[in-house]
Every structure is written in C-alpha cells, then in structure tokens.
Write a protein that holds these residues in place. Structure first.
Motif: not given
Lengths: 44, 391
Positions: A12-13, A15-16
């Motif tokens: 997720g990191w 992706e952000m």
C-alpha cells in the motif's frame, strides 16, 4: 475494496507513492517519507 | 547596503553575540506571539488559519506595528489545511473567543506497537498510526484524500518559504524559529505529542520502561535532525540566529530521575553536536524547569539558548547563566493585567540584571495565544522601551 488495503506495507505504501505523480519521480521516495512523517506527527 | 540589509545583519549578529555571551549595546527582542496576533487583526481565527493570503497580511501588519527583532512564528504553527484535508477533527475553533483548542489527550498507538516502531518505523506510521489518527482514511477514497493532503503540504511549504523570504527582504527579520530554521522533535516528544499521549506514556514509563527506552534509542532525535546533520557543515550559519530549534514539552511528565533516564541521552547528543560543529541551538522549555538545571550546567557555553516558560530567570541566571544564554522573562500575566509603567519597569529590571554581561534575549515567558494573554498597549510600550534602551 482495494482502498481498504492501502494501509499495508510495503504494498500500500508503494501504491500511494506511485499515486503522487505531481512530485518528480526521483524525489518521490524522500517526499513520501517526509509526508507520512509530517502528517503522522502533525500538531495543529 | 540598504537599511533593511543593515537591520538583518544587526539582528543576526545580536543573536549570535547573545548566544556567545558577548556584551551587546542593546538586547534582542523575540516575539513569543502565536495566535494572539490574529485576535485583533480584523480577521476571524477560522479565516486566517485556512487562508495564507490573510495570514500574510496579519503577520506583516503585526510586524509593522510592534517591530520585533525575531519571531517564533509567522502564522505557520497550525497547518490546519493539511490536517483538515484528512478529516482531522480533534480540535475546535471558537471565533467568539479567538481560541483554538484540542482534545485533552491522544493515543494513536498501542503498547504492542513499540516493537513495530523499532522493527520498521515507516511500517508503523503507515499501517497503524495513519488509519488510527485519521479515521476518514478508513473509507473508500483514502488515496484521493492523501493526494490532496500531499498537495496541501507542498502549498504549506511554499508559504513557509514565502513568509520567511518576505520578512527578510521587506523588514530585515531573519528566519523565524518555527518552520524557518530547522526544528527538531525528538523521539520522546514524538511519543508524547503524536503517538502515545500523556496518560499512556506516563504509565509506560513505569510498566514498560525498557520498551520506551528502546524506541528512544532507535529513533533518537528524529529524522529531521539526522537530515540536518547530514547536510550541514562546520560553523554557525551567519544568515540565521540559531542554527536549529528544539522544543521541550514532554519533559513535564518526568521527574529529575526519569529525565536523566529517558530524556537526557537525547539532549546530551544535541549538546555534543552543537559543541563539535560550532552550532547554536534555541531550546523552548515549557513549564517550570529548575529540576533540570544540573543538566543545563553541562551545556557547552556559547552554543545553547534556553527559552524558559515559567522559570524565575533571575534564579536561573545565577545557577546556569554561565553555561546557557537565557531567553524569555517578560511575564504574560503582567503584560495582560499590569500598567504600562509596571511592564516597562519589569522589562528594565530583566535587561539590567540579565543582560549586563551578555547572554540574554528578551521575550515573553509564555506562548501568547489568546486575547487575554496580553494587552496591546502594554506590548507596544515594552517594545518601544526594549528597542531604545541601551545596556
């Protein structure tokens, strides 16, 4: 439902970080680190 | 050299000389003024905190009226626009009383998270702290909210640069101490202010002291300090007053013994650094600090400026005045409720007794924030006196 997985690490990191397309690519990693650091400890 | 440039050079030199304990012809006047400057500006607090053009107007007009030499803050202390984008609601603005207030305590991490912080700090921030702190990020549009917040951060950073440049170029005032010179927030402060909160951290100190110490060791004085160390060179920067600033807020929950155990290693690293690299650090100490004077006696002379909030500076001068440059002293209670003559007499006493041999910077003791913290007429009278009085 994909959004619910945004707060995973490192998936997720990353992706952000990729979504921060208004920051030059070579500066994005450092910016992401500063950004998360800042908003996690922001004292308004 | 223009008059503005001369003022700038004079102010930087006065700060350096005071920090180095050199006798100066006049004492430097630092504004410990925060949201108070908004209260009589004609703007509502809720307007000013969200509109950078209005904040710029407030800061410039405030300087034109009071003409301080230095500022703690140029309206940069409360970056609400960033937090607001993320749906942060742990604060209240009351325009009628011009008050910005917060929930009494926070806790965005659990006892188990100590291990994760040590193992992978970014992972803790991203997977635990962020969704815990910003509940709206648990919804379906977290990525878009974060993108907006990142853009707000860039806008805020531009405003910080703009305000600092404008104050230097238009008024000859050096970088402010909050969001001007680099600020250090060490790991103990971060635990207290941002992650664990006052109550939970106070209990952790007694129940799991080794975990608290391990996090303090792992994160040290924080990433901003590490980056500053990596980018700086030997010698103090002659374009600023202090080279960096430090805020001691969390020490209020520590006894002297606990301070030595949990906090002193972090502060000692700062003292060793400023001595080795010939830097000057400006430390703002909340509350009353006389129990910590034995630690300040170990500060390297000429490198540490200490701004005390509630301390008796006349006593502090006797006990630690040989080691540190003292800052502050002007009681907000007197500024709020005294007469002009009483205020000026107290300011004269501060300068006569604390600045005669150098090592003193004049300022208000507390962070002046609310309308009743200070009277405008008294502040004007004191500033006129401090600007004109020769030591």
């Amino acid at each position: 439902m994909a959004e619910q997985n945004l707060f995973t690490y490192p998936e997720g990191w990353n992706e952000m970080m990729a979504a921060l397309d208004f920051v030059p690519e070579e500066q994005r990693e450092a910016f992401m680190e500063d950004f998360v650091d800042m908003i996690s400890s922001i004292c308004v | 050299m223009t008059d503005v440039s001369k003022k700038f050079q004079e102010r930087v030199q006065l700060y350096k000389d005071a920090a180095r304990h050199k006798k100066t012809s006049r004492v430097l006047n630092l504004a410990n003024i925060w949201t108070w400057k908004i209260c009589n500006s004609g703007y509502k607090l809720s307007e000013a905190l969200f509109d950078y053009d209005k904040m710029e107007d407030i800061v410039c007009k405030f300087h034109e009226k009071y003409e301080f030499d230095y500022y703690m803050d140029y309206g940069l202390r409360n970056p609400l626009r960033i937090a607001d984008t993320l749906g942060f609601t742990d604060y209240q603005i009351n325009d009628d009383t011009c008050a910005l207030s917060y929930v009494t305590d926070i806790s965005y991490m659990t006892e188990e998270d100590y291990d994760l912080i040590i193992e992978n700090y970014d992972k803790f921030l991203w997977t635990k702290c962020m969704p815990g702190r910003y509940k709206n990020l648990r919804g379906s549009n977290a990525k878009e909210m974060l993108k907006k917040a990142a853009q707000e951060l860039i806008t805020y950073q531009k405003f910080c640069v703009q305000m600092n440049s404008q104050m230097e170029e238009d008024y000859g005032v050096p970088l402010c101490l909050f969001a001007g010179v680099p600020s250090v927030l060490n790991s103990f402060e971060t635990l207290y202010l941002a992650f664990r909160g006052m109550k939970a951290l106070s209990m952790d100190l007694r129940r799991i002291p080794d975990k608290v110490k391990a996090v303090c060791r792992a994160l040290g004085n924080g990433r901003a300090f590490e980056k500053y160390k990596a980018s700086t060179q030997q010698g103090t920067d002659m374009h600023t007053g202090p080279d960096f600033s430090l805020y001691l807020l969390a020490h209020v929950i520590l006894s002297k013994k606990q301070f030595e155990e949990f906090y002193w290693p972090l502060l000692k690293e700062i003292f060793d650094f400023v001595e080795k690299y010939d830097k000057i650090v400006h430390i703002f100490n909340e509350s009353e600090n006389s129990r910590l004077y034995d630690f300040y006696k170990q500060a390297p002379k000429g490198h540490v400026v200490v701004h005390f909030e509630n301390d008796d500076l006349f006593k502090a001068k006797k006990e630690i005045g040989d080691n540190v440059c003292l800052c502050g002293g002007m009681p907000s209670d007197l500024l709020a409720r005294g007469t002009k003559d009483e205020c000026v007499a107290y300011a004269k006493r501060l300068i006569d007794e604390l600045a005669a041999d150098g090592g003193f910077i004049f300022s208000q003791d507390k962070m002046i924030s609310y309308p009743n913290d200070c009277s405008a007429a008294n502040l004007l009278a004191v500033n006129k006196f401090v600007q004109e009085y020769r030591i």
